[in-house]
Design an enzyme around this catalytic site. Structure first.
Site, short mmCIF file in Angstrom:
data_model
loop_
_atom_site.label_atom_id
_atom_site.label_comp_id
_atom_site.label_asym_id
_atom_site.label_seq_id
_atom_site.Cartn_x
_atom_site.Cartn_y
_atom_site.Cartn_z
N ILE A 12 0.92 -1.16 -0.06
CA ILE A 12 -0.02 0.08 -0.06
C ILE A 12 0.80 1.23 -0.16
CG2 ILE A 12 -1.91 1.24 1.19
CD1 ILE A 12 -2.60 -1.55 2.37
N ASP A 31 12.33 2.34 4.87
CA ASP A 31 11.65 0.79 4.93
C ASP A 31 12.92 -0.30 5.12
OD1 ASP A 31 10.80 -1.85 4.02
OD2 ASP A 31 8.98 -0.64 3.04
N ASN A 32 12.65 -1.10 6.03
CA ASN A 32 13.73 -1.80 6.47
C ASN A 32 14.13 -3.04 5.47
OD1 ASN A 32 11.73 -3.76 7.18
ND2 ASN A 32 12.10 -3.48 9.33
N GLY A 36 9.42 -5.43 2.24
CA GLY A 36 9.13 -4.66 0.99
C GLY A 36 10.13 -4.86 -0.42
N ALA A 73 4.47 1.24 7.71
CA ALA A 73 5.63 -0.01 8.30
C ALA A 73 4.95 -0.65 9.34
CB ALA A 73 6.86 0.76 8.53
N TYR A 140 -2.95 -8.28 16.11
CA TYR A 140 -2.59 -7.44 15.44
C TYR A 140 -3.75 -6.35 15.31
CZ TYR A 140 -3.15 -5.26 10.61
OH TYR A 140 -3.19 -4.34 9.61
N LEU A 189 -6.08 -13.28 0.34
CA LEU A 189 -7.15 -14.07 -0.33
C LEU A 189 -6.81 -13.89 -2.01
CD1 LEU A 189 -9.53 -16.00 -0.56
CD2 LEU A 189 -10.93 -14.11 -0.36
N ASP A 284 -10.19 -14.75 12.75
CA ASP A 284 -10.86 -14.13 11.94
C ASP A 284 -12.41 -13.84 12.11
OD1 ASP A 284 -9.07 -13.97 9.78
OD2 ASP A 284 -9.88 -16.02 8.60
N1 LIG Z 1 -3.05 -5.14 3.21
C1 LIG Z 1 -4.34 -4.88 3.79
O1 LIG Z 1 -5.16 -5.35 3.64
C2 LIG Z 1 -4.24 -3.86 4.95
C3 LIG Z 1 -5.31 -3.68 5.69
C4 LIG Z 1 -5.50 -2.93 6.83
C5 LIG Z 1 -4.45 -2.16 7.30
N2 LIG Z 1 -3.10 -2.53 6.63
C6 LIG Z 1 -1.81 -1.88 6.95
O2 LIG Z 1 -1.25 -1.17 5.99
C7 LIG Z 1 0.15 -0.94 6.26
C8 LIG Z 1 0.66 -1.42 4.88
O3 LIG Z 1 0.22 -2.72 4.53
P1 LIG Z 1 0.66 -3.55 3.23
O4 LIG Z 1 -0.14 -4.80 2.95
O5 LIG Z 1 1.42 -2.57 2.44
O6 LIG Z 1 1.92 -4.31 4.07
P2 LIG Z 1 3.63 -4.55 3.43
O7 LIG Z 1 4.11 -5.68 4.33
O8 LIG Z 1 3.63 -4.84 1.85
O9 LIG Z 1 4.33 -3.26 3.81
C9 LIG Z 1 5.03 -2.97 5.05
C10 LIG Z 1 6.03 -2.54 4.68
O10 LIG Z 1 6.78 -1.92 5.85
C11 LIG Z 1 8.11 -2.44 6.08
N3 LIG Z 1 8.45 -2.60 7.52
C12 LIG Z 1 7.81 -3.28 8.34
N4 LIG Z 1 8.34 -3.05 9.56
C13 LIG Z 1 9.21 -2.26 9.28
C14 LIG Z 1 10.01 -1.32 10.45
N5 LIG Z 1 10.03 -1.74 11.51
N6 LIG Z 1 10.81 -0.42 9.84
C15 LIG Z 1 10.99 -0.12 8.49
N7 LIG Z 1 10.17 -0.73 7.63
C16 LIG Z 1 9.27 -1.83 8.21
C17 LIG Z 1 8.02 -3.81 5.47
O11 LIG Z 1 9.35 -4.12 4.77
C18 LIG Z 1 7.03 -3.40 4.12
O12 LIG Z 1 7.93 -2.90 2.91
C19 LIG Z 1 0.38 -1.87 7.28
O13 LIG Z 1 0.66 -1.03 8.34
C20 LIG Z 1 -0.89 -2.70 7.57
O14 LIG Z 1 -0.97 -3.14 8.95
C21 LIG Z 1 -3.26 -3.27 5.70
O1 LIG Z 2 -5.83 -18.67 1.78
C1 LIG Z 2 -6.66 -18.02 2.15
C2 LIG Z 2 -6.70 -16.62 2.48
C3 LIG Z 2 -7.69 -15.88 3.09
N1 LIG Z 2 -8.82 -16.51 3.34
C4 LIG Z 2 -9.87 -15.77 3.86
O2 LIG Z 2 -10.16 -14.80 2.84
C5 LIG Z 2 -10.44 -13.58 3.80
C6 LIG Z 2 -9.74 -12.71 3.55
O3 LIG Z 2 -8.58 -12.80 4.12
P1 LIG Z 2 -7.01 -11.91 3.99
O4 LIG Z 2 -6.10 -12.69 4.66
O5 LIG Z 2 -6.90 -11.66 2.61
O6 LIG Z 2 -7.51 -10.56 4.91
P2 LIG Z 2 -7.76 -10.48 6.24
O7 LIG Z 2 -9.46 -10.11 6.19
O8 LIG Z 2 -7.64 -11.28 7.11
O9 LIG Z 2 -7.05 -9.32 6.73
C7 LIG Z 2 -6.85 -8.11 5.82
O10 LIG Z 2 -7.74 -6.94 6.40
C8 LIG Z 2 -7.67 -6.76 7.39
C9 LIG Z 2 -8.81 -5.95 8.02
O11 LIG Z 2 -9.99 -6.50 7.81
C10 LIG Z 2 -6.36 -6.49 8.24
O12 LIG Z 2 -6.15 -4.91 8.04
C11 LIG Z 2 -5.13 -7.30 7.48
O13 LIG Z 2 -3.89 -6.47 7.42
C12 LIG Z 2 -5.42 -7.57 6.21
O14 LIG Z 2 -4.55 -8.34 5.60
C13 LIG Z 2 -10.44 -14.10 5.06
O15 LIG Z 2 -11.84 -14.36 5.38
C14 LIG Z 2 -9.59 -15.38 5.16
O16 LIG Z 2 -9.99 -16.43 6.02
C15 LIG Z 2 -8.99 -17.88 3.03
O17 LIG Z 2 -10.09 -18.45 3.06
N2 LIG Z 2 -8.10 -18.68 2.37
#
Ligand SMILES: NC(=O)c1ccc[n+]([C@@H]2O[C@H](COP(=O)([O-])OP(=O)(O)OC[C@H]3O[C@@H](n4cnc5c(N)ncnc54)[C@H](O)[C@@H]3O)[C@@H](O)[C@H]2O)c1
Ligand SMILES: O=c1ccn([C@@H]2O[C@H](COP(=O)(O)OP(=O)(O)O[C@H]3O[C@H](CO)[C@H](O)[C@H](O)[C@H]3O)[C@@H](O)[C@H]2O)c(=O)[nH]1
Length: 332
Positions: A12, A31-32, A36, A73, A140, A189, A284
């Site tokens: 993101i 970014d560490n 990433g 991060a 989380y 997913l 979940d």
């Molecule tokens: N992906 C989702 O659906 C989702 C949903 C809700 C919230 N979020 C939040 O959005 C943010 C980004 O998610 P994403 O899916 O892009 O994750 P991502 O893992 O792709 O990105 C996180 C980045 O942070 C870096 N990082 C982690 N810890 C660090 C640290 N201590 N110092 C420096 N860099 C660090 C990682 O190397 C990575 O590049 C996260 O905070 C996550 O909790 C994601």
């Molecule tokens: O192999 C898989 C992977 C996921 N799922 C299901 O698909 C749905 C979506 O799962 P994701 O892992 O894609 O996403 P989450 O809903 O667990 O979590 C995401 O959304 C959350 C907020 O809703 C958090 O912020 C989190 O960072 C972000 O990864 C869930 O019901 C999960 O149980 C499966 O059935 N099989």
């Protein structure tokens, strides 16, 4: 503005970096590279370092005259957090506090924070509004809520201004096709389903088919990553023009079950996706659907990629062009 984006080489964060650069902001990524990719942060200055390194933060704030931080991060997998809460509290809370302290120390006024729907836990009603009780069902979500709480008190005491964006399920990729979702391990997913469609995985395991939902599988609200990125830019602009600290949900307001996502992926890719049914994944909630009226009303945010097929289609284009992701794992 000069903006430090932590986690800007991640999924993101990298899409938001692109939106910020398009808006003519100057972006420094910290970014560490634990998760990433250097290629994802192209266009920005990438500094490899950790958010706990307060000396480095102080140096970056001063050298680049940083005016705002976007804090992506974090560790962000629900299942992993249940198994290893310690790592989550350290990375998300302890290191998050180090960042807040460094901002206060350097007088950096604005913070946009990546929060999550996971702060709500099992919803009492859907769509979930920002006023819904926050009772996370996994570490989380608890760590994200803990940092939100710290930001509130830091705001009162030290004047830090923040916008916390509680995203629901981020998905899709920039239509340009050169950045996208590449997590190792992948747990989300949509990329997993598409990897099955690509032939890179034998099947998709559905985690639980006995939830109290219409087809028994979990329901989520999928939001396009570029719509998330746009919300970050709006949030920053609003704070810079004087708005107070705030918390907003970010979702489309439509819930799709795991089986509906699989069906959409089969339609978009024209490939079958083999499914196996497994146990529920600990932590979940059954249904998470956003009420995002507040951000629409107050920041004028509107999703541009709202439909599930559109979201899956952009993700599919990224996966087709990058079947092995960014292919730079050996650099770490
Ligand atoms: N992906 C989702 O659906 C989702 C949903 C809700 C919230 N979020 C939040 O959005 C943010 C980004 O998610 P994403 O899916 O892009 O994750 P991502 O893992 O792709 O990105 C996180 C980045 O942070 C870096 N990082 C982690 N810890 C660090 C640290 N201590 N110092 C420096 N860099 C660090 C990682 O190397 C990575 O590049 C996260 O905070 C996550 O909790 C994601
Ligand atoms: O192999 C898989 C992977 C996921 N799922 C299901 O698909 C749905 C979506 O799962 P994701 O892992 O894609 O996403 P989450 O809903 O667990 O979590 C995401 O959304 C959350 C907020 O809703 C958090 O912020 C989190 O960072 C972000 O990864 C869930 O019901 C999960 O149980 C499966 O059935 N099989």
């Amino acid at each position: 503005m000069n903006i430090l984006v932590t986690g800007g080489a991640g999924y993101i964060g990298s899409h938001t970096v692109r939106a910020l650069i398009a808006g003519e902001h100057r972006v420094i990524v910290l970014d560490n590279l634990s998760r990433g990719h250097t290629a994802a942060a192209r266009g920005a200055l990438l500094v490899r370092g950790d958010t706990s390194d307060t000396g480095l933060l102080a140096e970056l704030f001063k050298k680049h005259k940083i005016e705002a931080v976007m804090h992506f991060a974090a560790s962000s997998q629900v299942g992993e957090s249940v198994r290893e809460p310690s790592g989550y509290y350290h990375n998300n809370v302890v290191k998050g506090l180090a960042l807040l302290d460094a901002m206060v120390q350097a007088g950096v006024p604005y913070l946009v924070f990546s929060s999550t729907a996971a702060v709500y836990g099992e919803p009492e009603e859907v769509p979930i509004s920002e006023e819904h009780p926050t009772l996370p069902t996994n570490p989380y979500g608890a760590t994200k809520l803990a940092l939100e709480s710290a930001m509130r008190w830091y705001g009162d005491a030290y004047g830090l201004r923040f916008t916390s964006l509680r995203y629901f399920n981020a998905a899709g990729a920039d239509p340009a096709g050169d950045i996208g979702e590449d997590h190792t391990p992948e747990t989300h997913l949509i990329p997993l389903v598409l990897q099955v469609a690509l032939g890179n995985r034998p099947h998709l395991e559905v985690f639980g088919s006995d939830y109290p939902t219409p087809d028994g599988t979990c329901v989520r609200d999928y939001i396009h990553v570029n719509d998330l990125a746009a919300a970050h830019v709006l949030a920053l602009d609003k704070m810079a023009s004087g708005a107070r600290s705030n918390i907003y949900n970010l979702g489309n307001g439509s819930g799709y079950s795991v089986l509906e996502v699989i069906k959409a992926a089969e339609e978009v890719t024209a490939k079958p996706v083999k499914v196996k049914y497994g146990a529920r994944r600990p932590g979940d909630p059954a249904v998470l659907v956003a009420g995002s009226q507040k951000i629409r009303d107050e920041l004028g945010w509107e999703p541009c990629f709202a439909g599930l097929h559109t979201i899956v289609d952009t993700a599919w284009r990224w996966h087709l062009g990058h079947p092995a992701g960014y292919e730079e794992r050996n650099e770490r």
